[in-house]
Design an enzyme around this catalytic site. Sequence first.
Site, PDB file in Angstrom:
ATOM      1  N   GLY A 169      57.727  28.067 -35.955  1.00  0.00           N
ATOM      2  CA  GLY A 169      58.032  28.069 -37.385  1.00  0.00           C
ATOM      3  C   GLY A 169      59.484  27.704 -37.633  1.00  0.00           C
ATOM      4  O   GLY A 169      60.386  28.336 -37.092  1.00  0.00           O
ATOM      5  N   ASN A 209      51.339  32.578 -41.683  1.00  0.00           N
ATOM      6  CA  ASN A 209      49.924  32.917 -41.842  1.00  0.00           C
ATOM      7  C   ASN A 209      49.384  33.708 -40.657  1.00  0.00           C
ATOM      8  O   ASN A 209      49.854  33.603 -39.531  1.00  0.00           O
ATOM      9  CB  ASN A 209      49.093  31.658 -42.096  1.00  0.00           C
ATOM     10  N   CYS A 247      30.213  38.639 -59.106  1.00  0.00           N
ATOM     11  CA  CYS A 247      29.886  38.890 -60.503  1.00  0.00           C
ATOM     12  C   CYS A 247      31.117  39.252 -61.332  1.00  0.00           C
ATOM     13  O   CYS A 247      31.151  39.016 -62.530  1.00  0.00           O
ATOM     14  CB  CYS A 247      28.776  39.935 -60.636  1.00  0.00           C
ATOM     15  N   CYS A 287      42.088  48.181 -28.476  1.00  0.00           N
ATOM     16  CA  CYS A 287      42.329  46.862 -29.069  1.00  0.00           C
ATOM     17  C   CYS A 287      41.479  45.815 -28.354  1.00  0.00           C
ATOM     18  O   CYS A 287      41.527  45.710 -27.128  1.00  0.00           O
ATOM     19  CB  CYS A 287      43.804  46.506 -28.935  1.00  0.00           C
ATOM     20  N   ILE A 301      62.414  31.715 -42.312  1.00  0.00           N
ATOM     21  CA  ILE A 301      63.008  32.508 -41.240  1.00  0.00           C
ATOM     22  C   ILE A 301      63.506  31.572 -40.140  1.00  0.00           C
ATOM     23  O   ILE A 301      64.579  31.768 -39.581  1.00  0.00           O
ATOM     24  CB  ILE A 301      61.981  33.508 -40.678  1.00  0.00           C
TER      25      ILE A 301
END
Lengths: 651, 324
Positions: A19, A113, A168, A431, A23
């Site tokens: 990234g 993400n 709905c 985990c 940041i």
Amino acid sequence: MVSERQLEAIKGAKVLMVGAGGIGCELLKTLALSGFQDIHIIDMDTIEVSNLNRQFLFRQSHVGQSKAKVARDAVLKFRPQMSITAHHANVKDPKFNVEFFKQFNVVLNGLDNLDARRHVNRLCLAADVPLVESGTTGFLGQVTVHVKGKTECYECQPKPAPKTYPVCTITSTPSKFVHCIVWAKDLLFAKLFGDKNQENDLNVRSSDAASSSDHAEDVFVRRKDEDIDPYGRRIYDHVFGYNIEVASSNEETWKNRNRPKPIYSADVMPENLTEQNGNVAKNCVVDTSSVSAMASLGLKNPQDTWTLLESSRIFLEALKLFFAKREKEIGNLSFDKDDQLAVEFVTAAANIRAASFGISLHSLFEAKGIAGNIVHAVATTNAIIAGLIVIEAIKVLLKDTDKYRMTYCLEHITKKMLLMPVEPYEPNKSCYVCSETPLSLEINTSRSKLRDFVEKIVKAKLGINFPLIMHGSNLLYEVGDDLDEVEVANYAANLEKVLSQLPSPVTNGTMLTVEDLQQELTCNINIKHREEFDEEKEPDGMLLSGWTQAPPAKDDKQSMNDKQSIGNGGDSSNALQTEPADAVKDGEMEEISEPAGKKRKLSEGSKASILDATDGTRNHKEVEKLDDDDDDDVVMFDDLDSMTNKKKRLQ
Amino acid sequence: MDGEELTEQETALYDRQIRVWGADAQRRLSKSHILVCGMKGTVAEFCKNIVLAGVGSLTLMDDRVVTEEAWSANFLIPPDENVYGGKTIAEVCCDSLKDFNPMVRVSVEKGDLSSLDGEFYDKFDVVVVSCCSVTTKKLINEKCRKLSKRVAFYTVDCRDSCGEIFVDLQNHKYSKQKIEETIECQLQYPSFEEAISVPWRALPRKASKLYFALRVLEQFEEAEGRSPGEISIADLPAVLKLKKELCEANALNASHVTDSLLERLIIGTREFPPVCAVVGGILGQEVIKAISCKGEPLKNFFFFDVMDGKGVVEDVSNPKKESK
């Protein structure tokens, strides 16, 4: 000032940054100043104007170029001796495999993400490389450290699915502006301008009269030789008038709700107004990318909230502009927050619907934020978080395990702190990612197809990119380039079969194995057959479980039932029917209290619950005692309410 | 607010941050004028943050010439003598900062900060000073306080892996979001001189050790006529002696201010870049809060130390004089 030992570790380290956004820019700069010599950056994005207010390595002239490459060049200007390798690519690209990850001493995430974060987490586990993870939203941020076997992995706590709304609520009973936005974007916009073959609930369930559905089927298609103005009015009257009228006739629905009022174009707009619009539009030219209904109508400020009349005019004008200027795209459009005309159309439609349901109207600026899931971001938080990442990265390089901290950057001073360090957790023994503990799935095995399982569980919930699904030694499904035609056909056929009808039937008690070869992840899933699912609460028609929470907080503390998450320092995702994944849930904060006068030391594991800011995780976190002073109080949150305010304003 | 709208260009550029602090705050920012003095790494970080945020103007003061030490933690200075040769630190930083946001006016003011008269400060809404003596800090703070208009005053310094921010907003009114409603609040700040004269025994026992340690160093440098940071390990015995005296005079247990902390602060004369990023980030946020009058600002000291990782706010004001 760094010690010799630190300096040596820094100089010898090979670092992977994932990234190069909010940041990332700050991080690359701080790494460079701190003396790091060898850095690889991966980022698939290109630079946009709305990045420039915080991604300070980028300039206007760089718009459209690779973030990774421009960031590298910018930093080389003030640290020319460094080695920086830029990869303009998706981190999920198979070339970034376990072998690739193994060359690094530490991986630093500045991602936007969940999907990519999970992917990097798995590769770091497989390659046994420590990961420093981070995220920011507005003034909030956090840094966490994930070292295999020492601390919890990024996925040790279940991540909540992005918020979805019951169908709905969207189609018939909206009560918040966001419901109107979802309707306008995912139903109306998609129906008019998107793929005609997609399933669309626009008319379904909007009334009890089955007939409306049949009648409506062709309403959205522009008739041969139909002029655009009457077409627009016909659509308007159908969705805001007729459909509402039919829906409002259902007494049962409105017993405990405010009955919506139908809005017809003739009531809002006298005939001549549209004529006027038309004229303005014709005079206004022409660059397709900047076609704007606001410009045609002379509305300038995106911060202004339009009246119902203005919204109606924008609605018709935007519809007309799509047909007049962008007709070729109709049928293939999907909503994009950077598409001005699409944002105008969705804002207008959502506002008209909101007016109908007695919901307050919103400005284009606000509507765009909601529709595009735009994450709030400022430079200062990113700078602080980047500093904290480097501090943790140096500890990781020195293997100072006892000193690892997760640190929260807070918006409000809490217990005298703006930056709050917390001792990291041990790995969660249940985990499924780092401990390979089986999961359990309740599913209707005689109704659900393998495709449902692959899409809703394997891809959406488990984040597996290249799945391979086995029942015992029988392969049920696999993707890859090396499959032959027979296999491809077989797997395609399997996808359409219900689970119990598969060549190797999946029924109650079956254990399935799902693998991702790229991530080197294997997980086992126990199948439990269940007949019925609650459509509202379990819209997937299946229920995955298996994680147990991390060890709960000591019983003398109240646990904090908040759902606090800090996104990412990046931009939006375009998930369907979601609200921003970092939404903070209202009213779920509880104060943590500590029995007065109780004194404990760090070595006794004195801990208190704290919010976990990690990407929407809801769990019990514990705060170490932060000082060697015996009388230090336990961290207490008394003013977190305001943390939720920004989100509230958006709803 | 004054009703002037943000331009389309501003709305596009500042989109993400307007979603954080609102269009109103953005308008206030674009009309604010900031002065900084002492361009080391932390101030460079702060300047970057505030220029990106979109203040009206930023004025830099630092007449020192560029040295290797100057650019070690300052990314605004390219390590190339052909670029910085013959220029002052402020001039080189100014060139870099201008690039970050063409909508902000960045300029350089030459001269000695302490010799400028009060009128000079009248042009600014915020004054940030760094790397100057305690006397200069007091003096500038007083000059700001004497003006009819309110000028927010900050000091910021980083030593070793520690940082400190001091804030004087005088009388500050701000709004704060509380659930659905906005409430108006007010804070009364002491001056720098008042704050550092608060008797140590009046402070809470848990008060940050850094506060005391930095006051000891400040007094030592003042008494010895040194520039800030002009201190070495050879000074340690004298510093420890001073610490003991000050602790005794203030009835504070001398063990509260550990020798090892003072030693760290003396040895570490250079800034540690991650700390500059953290402290410069917090300072940026605080200045944005002060200008926009939105959100509770910190009162009145902030400390960060890599050793414990905490970013602590300490209210050092005379309890008798100040009412919260």
